[in-house]
Scaffold this motif. Structure first.
Motif, short mmCIF file in Angstrom:
data_model
loop_
_atom_site.label_atom_id
_atom_site.label_comp_id
_atom_site.label_asym_id
_atom_site.label_seq_id
_atom_site.Cartn_x
_atom_site.Cartn_y
_atom_site.Cartn_z
N UNK A 155 -24.40 71.02 85.38
CA UNK A 155 -23.88 70.88 86.52
C UNK A 155 -24.70 70.00 87.20
N UNK A 156 -24.49 69.16 88.05
CA UNK A 156 -25.38 68.07 88.72
C UNK A 156 -24.58 67.78 89.92
N UNK A 157 -25.21 66.85 90.73
CA UNK A 157 -24.83 66.18 91.93
C UNK A 157 -24.92 64.65 91.76
N UNK A 158 -23.79 63.86 92.17
CA UNK A 158 -23.64 62.37 91.98
C UNK A 158 -23.12 62.03 93.05
N UNK B 187 -24.71 52.99 81.15
CA UNK B 187 -25.27 52.37 82.36
C UNK B 187 -26.61 53.44 82.58
N UNK B 188 -27.91 53.03 82.64
CA UNK B 188 -29.02 53.81 83.09
C UNK B 188 -29.19 54.26 84.35
N UNK B 189 -29.43 55.52 84.31
CA UNK B 189 -29.44 56.16 85.69
C UNK B 189 -30.93 56.72 85.76
N UNK B 190 -31.79 55.95 86.56
CA UNK B 190 -33.12 56.21 86.83
C UNK B 190 -33.41 57.47 87.12
N UNK B 191 -32.61 57.90 88.15
CA UNK B 191 -32.81 59.27 88.81
C UNK B 191 -32.66 60.36 87.93
N UNK B 192 -31.99 60.24 86.49
CA UNK B 192 -31.77 61.46 85.60
C UNK B 192 -32.56 60.96 84.31
N UNK C 97 -21.90 61.64 80.19
CA UNK C 97 -20.88 61.21 80.70
C UNK C 97 -20.75 62.05 81.91
N UNK C 98 -20.87 61.64 83.15
CA UNK C 98 -20.60 62.19 84.40
C UNK C 98 -19.42 62.50 85.04
N UNK D 18 -22.04 67.18 83.74
CA UNK D 18 -22.61 66.14 82.81
C UNK D 18 -22.28 66.66 81.37
N UNK D 19 -21.51 65.77 80.76
CA UNK D 19 -21.20 65.84 79.34
C UNK D 19 -22.24 65.28 78.57
#
Length: 166
Positions: free
Chosen positions: A146-149, A77-82, A123-124, A156-157
């Motif tokens: 590390x991030x926020x989702x 799945x594509x995450x535009x934000x990232x 992989x989050x 974030x691996x």
């Protein structure tokens, strides 16, 4: 559509609404993610369908090859934000511990590196989600940042394309 020894993975869509809502209604499944109301699930599945239409990939329904039973979802799945493609996996709790998540995610990683131009996949995973961490590690993912989702901290691996030097 992808097939493994035990699974069939096919594009997830709005026709899967009942199974998707049931998957996310289980408190064990939602320990590390948010539940979906039927309206939210329909909106999420519409986004999945639009990603398939626009990008040629998206989340997949995971079904047992022997019975056709829906046991979860996985896929790129594509995450535009990232600006990144995540390989995601979520299975029904009654199918945990059988290697299905690793099998489905491995098929998605292999397909992704064969068909997409991404240099790496992510992989989050929430830090306390030890089972998902173990799946990621079995697949060769390693902690990257590390991030926020969705308002929650995640590790974030990352998994680099084979042969890529990072």
């Amino acid at each position: 559509m992808l097939e493994t020894a035990r699974l069939v993975l096919r594009p997830l869509g709005t026709a899967d609404i009942d199974a998707f809502v049931e998957l996310h209604a289980d408190e064990r499944v939602n320990r590390f993610m948010e539940p979906f109301s039927r309206t939210e699930a329909l909106a999420r599945l519409a986004v999945v369908e639009s990603q398939w239409a626009a990008r040629g990939h998206g989340l997949l329904a995971v079904e047992l090859k022997a019975t056709g039973e829906f046991i979860g979802r996985a896929g790129p799945q594509y995450w535009e934000r990232f600006g990144e493609i995540e390989i995601a996996w979520v299975l029904r709790a009654d199918h945990w511990g059988r290697g299905y998540a690793t099998e489905a995610a491995r098929a998605c990683v292999d397909w992704g590196f064969q068909n997409l131009e991404a240099d790496y996949f992510t992989a989050m995973i929430r830090p306390a989600n030890a089972p998902s961490r173990r799946v990621a590690e079995r697949l060769g993912f390693a902690p990257r940042r590390a991030d926020i989702l969705f308002g929650h901290p995640v590790t974030v691996y990352g998994l680099d394309r084979p042969g890529r030097v990072s």
